[in-house]
Each structure stands twice: as structure tokens, then as C-alpha cells.
Design a protein around this motif. Structure first.
Motif, PDB file in Angstrom:
ATOM      1  N   GLN A 172       0.826  -1.200   0.000  1.00  0.00           N
ATOM      2  CA  GLN A 172       0.000   0.000   0.000  1.00  0.00           C
ATOM      3  C   GLN A 172       0.862   1.254   0.000  1.00  0.00           C
ATOM      4  OE1 GLN A 172      -1.696   0.444   4.277  1.00  0.00           O
ATOM      5  NE2 GLN A 172      -1.424  -1.745   3.905  1.00  0.00           N
ATOM      6  N   THR A 173       0.234   2.342  -0.368  1.00  0.00           N
ATOM      7  CA  THR A 173       0.965   3.601  -0.368  1.00  0.00           C
ATOM      8  C   THR A 173       0.004   4.763  -0.194  1.00  0.00           C
ATOM      9  OG1 THR A 173       2.685   4.873  -1.528  1.00  0.00           O
ATOM     10  CG2 THR A 173       0.898   4.017  -2.866  1.00  0.00           C
ATOM     11  N   PHE A 174       0.557   5.897   0.194  1.00  0.00           N
ATOM     12  CA  PHE A 174      -0.211   7.141   0.279  1.00  0.00           C
ATOM     13  C   PHE A 174       0.598   8.222  -0.405  1.00  0.00           C
ATOM     14  CE2 PHE A 174      -0.879  11.288   2.270  1.00  0.00           C
ATOM     15  CZ  PHE A 174      -2.242  11.437   2.179  1.00  0.00           C
ATOM     16  N   MET A 175      -0.051   9.033  -1.194  1.00  0.00           N
ATOM     17  CA  MET A 175       0.625  10.130  -1.881  1.00  0.00           C
ATOM     18  C   MET A 175      -0.213  11.391  -1.758  1.00  0.00           C
ATOM     19  SD  MET A 175       1.657   8.430  -5.418  1.00  0.00           S
ATOM     20  CE  MET A 175       2.162   6.757  -5.480  1.00  0.00           C
ATOM     21  N   LYS A 176       0.493  12.501  -1.743  1.00  0.00           N
ATOM     22  CA  LYS A 176      -0.198  13.770  -1.509  1.00  0.00           C
ATOM     23  C   LYS A 176       0.439  14.842  -2.385  1.00  0.00           C
ATOM     24  CE  LYS A 176      -0.527  16.766   2.595  1.00  0.00           C
ATOM     25  NZ  LYS A 176      -0.446  16.689   4.080  1.00  0.00           N
ATOM     26  N   VAL A 177      -0.382  15.635  -3.002  1.00  0.00           N
ATOM     27  CA  VAL A 177       0.114  16.729  -3.828  1.00  0.00           C
ATOM     28  C   VAL A 177      -0.016  18.035  -3.059  1.00  0.00           C
ATOM     29  CG1 VAL A 177      -0.267  18.068  -5.945  1.00  0.00           C
ATOM     30  CG2 VAL A 177      -0.502  15.573  -5.977  1.00  0.00           C
ATOM     31  N   GLY A 178       1.062  18.807  -3.049  1.00  0.00           N
ATOM     32  CA  GLY A 178       1.039  20.109  -2.384  1.00  0.00           C
ATOM     33  C   GLY A 178       2.279  20.883  -2.742  1.00  0.00           C
ATOM     34  N   PRO A 179       2.317  22.166  -2.380  1.00  0.00           N
ATOM     35  CA  PRO A 179       3.448  23.006  -2.793  1.00  0.00           C
ATOM     36  C   PRO A 179       4.776  22.681  -2.120  1.00  0.00           C
ATOM     37  CG  PRO A 179       1.683  24.352  -1.803  1.00  0.00           C
ATOM     38  CD  PRO A 179       1.264  22.933  -1.701  1.00  0.00           C
ATOM     39  N   ARG A 180       4.776  22.045  -0.955  1.00  0.00           N
ATOM     40  CA  ARG A 180       6.045  21.622  -0.370  1.00  0.00           C
ATOM     41  C   ARG A 180       5.806  20.335   0.417  1.00  0.00           C
ATOM     42  NH1 ARG A 180       6.868  25.039   5.234  1.00  0.00           N
ATOM     43  NH2 ARG A 180       8.592  23.582   5.456  1.00  0.00           N
ATOM     44  N   ASN A 181       6.888  19.782   0.979  1.00  0.00           N
ATOM     45  CA  ASN A 181       6.753  18.501   1.649  1.00  0.00           C
ATOM     46  C   ASN A 181       6.143  18.616   3.039  1.00  0.00           C
ATOM     47  OD1 ASN A 181       7.610  16.762  -0.318  1.00  0.00           O
ATOM     48  ND2 ASN A 181       9.768  16.863   0.278  1.00  0.00           N
ATOM     49  N   ALA A 182       6.262  19.792   3.645  1.00  0.00           N
ATOM     50  CA  ALA A 182       5.731  19.964   5.001  1.00  0.00           C
ATOM     51  C   ALA A 182       4.618  21.005   4.980  1.00  0.00           C
ATOM     52  CB  ALA A 182       6.841  20.416   5.947  1.00  0.00           C
ATOM     53  N   MET A 183       3.854  21.042   6.066  1.00  0.00           N
ATOM     54  CA  MET A 183       2.853  22.087   6.286  1.00  0.00           C
ATOM     55  C   MET A 183       1.892  22.247   5.115  1.00  0.00           C
ATOM     56  SD  MET A 183       3.727  23.028   9.295  1.00  0.00           S
ATOM     57  CE  MET A 183       2.174  23.811   9.317  1.00  0.00           C
ATOM     58  N   VAL A 184       1.480  21.129   4.547  1.00  0.00           N
ATOM     59  CA  VAL A 184       0.632  21.216   3.368  1.00  0.00           C
ATOM     60  C   VAL A 184      -0.743  20.608   3.631  1.00  0.00           C
ATOM     61  CG1 VAL A 184       0.284  20.066   1.139  1.00  0.00           C
ATOM     62  CG2 VAL A 184       2.351  21.402   1.545  1.00  0.00           C
ATOM     63  N   ILE A 185      -1.771  21.367   3.297  1.00  0.00           N
ATOM     64  CA  ILE A 185      -3.105  20.781   3.210  1.00  0.00           C
ATOM     65  C   ILE A 185      -3.180  20.210   1.810  1.00  0.00           C
ATOM     66  CG2 ILE A 185      -5.592  21.231   3.258  1.00  0.00           C
ATOM     67  CD1 ILE A 185      -4.982  23.680   5.014  1.00  0.00           C
ATOM     68  N   ALA A 186      -3.605  18.956   1.695  1.00  0.00           N
ATOM     69  CA  ALA A 186      -3.550  18.283   0.401  1.00  0.00           C
ATOM     70  C   ALA A 186      -4.306  19.049  -0.678  1.00  0.00           C
ATOM     71  CB  ALA A 186      -4.135  16.877   0.534  1.00  0.00           C
ATOM     72  N   VAL A 187      -3.649  19.233  -1.824  1.00  0.00           N
ATOM     73  CA  VAL A 187      -4.360  19.693  -3.019  1.00  0.00           C
ATOM     74  C   VAL A 187      -5.216  18.522  -3.497  1.00  0.00           C
ATOM     75  CG1 VAL A 187      -4.111  20.471  -5.403  1.00  0.00           C
ATOM     76  CG2 VAL A 187      -2.559  21.333  -3.636  1.00  0.00           C
ATOM     77  N   CYS A 188      -4.588  17.335  -3.495  1.00  0.00           N
ATOM     78  CA  CYS A 188      -5.324  16.086  -3.600  1.00  0.00           C
ATOM     79  C   CYS A 188      -4.416  15.006  -3.037  1.00  0.00           C
ATOM     80  CB  CYS A 188      -5.747  15.762  -5.031  1.00  0.00           C
ATOM     81  SG  CYS A 188      -4.385  15.509  -6.167  1.00  0.00           S
ATOM     82  N   SER A 189      -5.003  13.887  -2.647  1.00  0.00           N
ATOM     83  CA  SER A 189      -4.210  12.809  -2.067  1.00  0.00           C
ATOM     84  C   SER A 189      -4.827  11.481  -2.470  1.00  0.00           C
ATOM     85  CB  SER A 189      -4.175  12.932  -0.544  1.00  0.00           C
ATOM     86  OG  SER A 189      -5.478  12.782  -0.024  1.00  0.00           O
ATOM     87  N   LEU A 190      -4.023  10.432  -2.353  1.00  0.00           N
ATOM     88  CA  LEU A 190      -4.518   9.117  -2.772  1.00  0.00           C
ATOM     89  C   LEU A 190      -3.834   8.024  -1.963  1.00  0.00           C
ATOM     90  CD1 LEU A 190      -6.264   7.716  -5.073  1.00  0.00           C
ATOM     91  CD2 LEU A 190      -4.070   7.282  -6.183  1.00  0.00           C
ATOM     92  N   ALA A 191      -4.644   7.104  -1.463  1.00  0.00           N
ATOM     93  CA  ALA A 191      -4.112   5.889  -0.836  1.00  0.00           C
ATOM     94  C   ALA A 191      -4.559   4.702  -1.675  1.00  0.00           C
ATOM     95  CB  ALA A 191      -4.631   5.743   0.587  1.00  0.00           C
TER      96      ALA A 191
END
Lengths: 263, 150
Positions: A172-191
Motif C-alpha cells: 500500500q501507499t499514500f501520496m499527496k500533492v502540495g506546494p512543499r513537503n511539510a505544512m501542506v493541506i492536500a491539493v489532492c491525495s490518494l491511498a
């Protein structure tokens, strides 16, 4: 304004029964922002920090019981991180060390934001929410618990006691799109999880609809997953991104997730 | 309401409004303005303190939640007037420009080095990812962390 400080779950449930409007506060990473900005001024705050029963996690046969007070930092630590690797990955993308030290899985469920990072990994693993009140304990499937943006199925006298999940053991995996690696509210995410035992792929997307969505397909139809995800998503244009971008990004994430989970 | 908190090793009492943050209580009730108030939403890390030894944003802790607990602020790091090794390193490396983010970064760095005495570059970056600095560009701050780790 008043703060109630129960020291046991029983006291906490009693307090919630007596003050159904009381706002539970555990890590405070959501509630305090609302208080600090005067967006909310509840009559009663129910501090859950002193309720030991809500802390930590345990294993009963094959099922994990994550206390609602389990922090993201704790979810990143072995052996729990090995049992629920996508949840650990998601936890690692939450805020910063300071936020992960305080923020909890139960709080993520309580807030029920479409962007809640813990939600997709728990959804693909078929998690159930344990709701407790002086009337008793009931379990609700997570996908039924999330009823709308920032709305959940807990009754006013109920507290989120725990999350129950039987780990599939699948890649399994989780991925998240955002402007940086920290302090990001997901633009979108997927598990995504490849559940070989059930011969099924399950995917859950965040920040791409009113609630985190869940889709599945047979393992031998893996190629159809990205399209399934994109079609099931109902993103909107907002400050973090456009609907079109989110749809596109979800398709990309799904293809990458398949590479990771079917490797 | 009255709270009792062990702050920097000293038992303190404060009368607080039930809805106020630990940060507000530290700064306005207990005379400890070292922890800075900037974003009030956990984004900037300027108010980083140790609560029962755990790094947290004081703005996201309800003051009432700290009742009966231990807090260490940036004021509590120096030992009898002698700067903490992390503070010394920040001075030596020139990691301070306007200084507003410095207390939070010092506390976060002290927390990192207490857990990992010889952190990797990635570990340093991750440990400080919740602390914003708008002056330095971070390079001198990373220099200070490496210096303190030596």
C-alpha cells in the motif's frame, strides 16, 4: 466559557451526555485555530488529554484498535507503521513535527475534512469508527461515518473512542500533492492498497470531493484503476487548486501508486 | 480559571480565560515573551515549546490543557545564565537576522539534538520544517544546527 477535564473515559462520556454541545479537544491542532481566530466560541470545551483510555493502540486477534488520541508521530513508529504503512506515510505528511506530536487520528475523524490525511489510508483498509456514549458503544464503517465536508455521523452525546482496522497486509501507499513537503493541506491525495487475499485493489482519494472517496476493482483489472479514481472524484476549484488539475493529478498518482503496490 | 504549570522548572500559577492558548498564558500571564506569537495556527513554529518534553506549538495547546504539566520555553534552555549550546551555535553561525523566528528554531533544534545527536541533512530539514524564517534563507540556521551537533 468552561473547560471540563475528565480523567477517565467514563467521566468524559458523562460530561458529553450532560453537555452535548461541548466541543471535544484533544491535540487542539484544529480546535485551537478556530478559538484563536474567534471563529468559534463554544460554551464548553471537553479536554480529552487526561483520558488515558483514548491513548495508544492495541491488538486484539488480527484487529488493531487505535485510540482516538493516537498522534501522527505515534502512527509513524514501528511496529504500528509496519502494520499500517500507508497510514504511517500519510502521518508523515501531516504538518510539521510540532503538529504531528499533538494532532491525533481521532481529531482527523472528528474534523472530517475532505483533506484529512489519515482518512484515505484508513478507508482503503476498511476501518471502523468506535463511537462511545453513556448509552453504549457502536461501530460505524468509516465511509459511512464521513457524511459531508466537516460533518460526521457521531451523535451529540458520543465521543470518538477508537478506530478499528484489520490490516490487509497488502502492499500500500499514500501520496499527496502540495506546494512543499511539510505544512501542506492536500491539493489532492490518494491511498492505494493491493489486497492479494481478496484479489482486490482499493483506492481512496482526499481533497477531491465532499468526503474522502473510496473505489475498488479486481486485481486483474489494475489498469482500470486510474480512470475509476478520476471518474469517482468530484473536485472543485478552490484556493489550493482547480478541479481540472486535481483530476489530472489523481490519475498520475493512481498510476504511480499502482507501480508501487504491484511491484 | 486557575492553572498550575511547571514552567522552566518552577511551579507557576496563572488565572486564564478558558479559551486562551498556552502561548497567550506564557506571554501575557507569566511574563515569558520568548515564545513568539505570529500565525496562531501552527504554521510558523515561532511559539515552539516543550510540553512534557514533547515539541509543540504553544498556540495550539489550550492553556487549561497544560494544567498539571511541565513546559519548557526558550527562556528555560539557558543554564544559570550560560547559553544553551544551540543558542551559542546560533550566535556563532550568524543564524539570527530579525530574530523573530529564533526562539522557536532554537527550541526545535534543541529538541532534535536531544533525540539525535548527529542528525543527517534530511533529518535537520524535516525537524525544522515547521519553523518558518523569512530573513535568512535557512542556510545559516542549518550551519548553526550542524555546529551545535558537533
Amino acid at each position: 466559557m468552561e473547560v471540563l477535564n475528565p480523567h477517565t473515559l467514563e467521566e468524559a462520556l458523562q460530561a458529553k451526555a450532560e453537555h452535548p454541545d461541548a466541543v471535544p479537544i484533544q491535540g487542539g491542532t484544529d480546535v485551537m485555530v478556530e478559538l484563536n481566530f474567534d471563529r468559534r466560541r463554544p460554551e464548553v470545551l471537553l479536554n480529552l488529554n487526561e483520558v488515558g483510555e483514548l491513548r495508544g493502540w492495541s491488538r486484539e486477534n488480527g484487529t488493531l484498535r487505535l485510540g482516538s488520541g493516537l498522534t501522527y508521530t505515534e502512527a509513524m513508529e514501528a511496529p504500528l507503521a509496519e502494520l499500517l504503512p500507508a497510514l504511517a506515510e500519510a502521518s508523515r505528511t501531516v504538518g510539521s513535527p510540532q503538529i504531528r506530536n499533538r494532532g491525533t487520528i481521532g481529531g482527523n475523524l472528528g474534523t472530517a475534512s475532505p483533506a484529512g490525511d489519515a482518512l484515505p489510508p484508513l478507508l482503503v483498509e476498511g476501518a471502523e469508527v468506535e463511537l462511545a456514549s453513556t448509552r453504549g458503544v457502536r461501530r460505524v464503517a468509516l465511509h459511512e461515518f464521513l457524511v459531508g465536508p466537516k460533518r460526521n455521523a457521531a451523535e451529540p452525546d458520543e465521543l470518538i473512542a477508537a478506530v478499528r482496522v484489520a490490516p490487509s497486509g497488502g502492499q500500500q501507499t499514500f501520496m499527496k500533492v502540495g506546494p512543499r513537503n511539510a505544512m501542506v493541506i492536500a491539493v489532492c491525495s490518494l491511498a492505494v492498497v493491493a489486497d492479494r487475499e481478496r484479489g482486490e485493489l482499493r483506492a481512496s482519494f482526499g481533497s477531491s470531493g465532499p468526503v474522502a472517496g473510496l473505489v475498488s476493482c479486481p486485481l486483474d483489472e489494475a489498469a482500470s484503476l486510474p480512470e475509476l479514481v478520476v471518474e469517482a472524484a468530484s473536485p472543485i476549484d478552490d484556493v489550493r487548486g482547480t478541479a481540472a488539475y486535481r483530476r489530472h493529478a489523481l490519475g498520475v498518482l493512481a498510476r504511480r501508486a499502482l507501480e508501487r503496490c504491484l511491484a | 480559571m486557575r492553572i498550575e504549570v511547571a514552567v522552566n522548572g518552577e511551579q507557576r500559577e496563572a488565572d486564564v480565560w478558558p479559551g486562551e492558548s498556552l502561548l497567550f498564558a506564557l506571554r501575557e500571564r507569566l511574563g515569558l515573551p520568548g515564545s513568539k506569537n505570529a500565525c496562531e495556527q501552527g504554521e510558523c513554529g515561532s511559539c515552539s515549546v516543550l510540553l512534557d518534553g514533547t515539541l509543540v506549538c504553544a498556540c495550539l495547546v489550550l492553556a487549561a490543557q497544560a494544567d498539571g504539566h511541565e513546559v519548557v520555553t526558550v527562556e528555560g534552555l539557558a543554564d544559570d545564565g550560560a547559553l544553551h549550546p544551540v543558542q551559542k551555535a546560533f550566535v556563532e553561525a550568524g543564524a539570527v537576522q530579525c530574530g523573530f523566528c529564533t526562539p522557536g528554531l532554537v527550541v526545535a533544534t534543541a529538541d532534535l539534538l536531544a533525540r539525535r545527536s548527529d542528525p543527517s541533512e534530511d533529518e535537520i530539514r524535516e525537524a525544522l520544517s515547521g519553523n518558518l524564517c523569512r530573513c535568512t534563507g535557512y542556510q545559516k540556521i542549518f550551519d548553526a544546527v550542524r555546529l551545535a551537533a558537533r
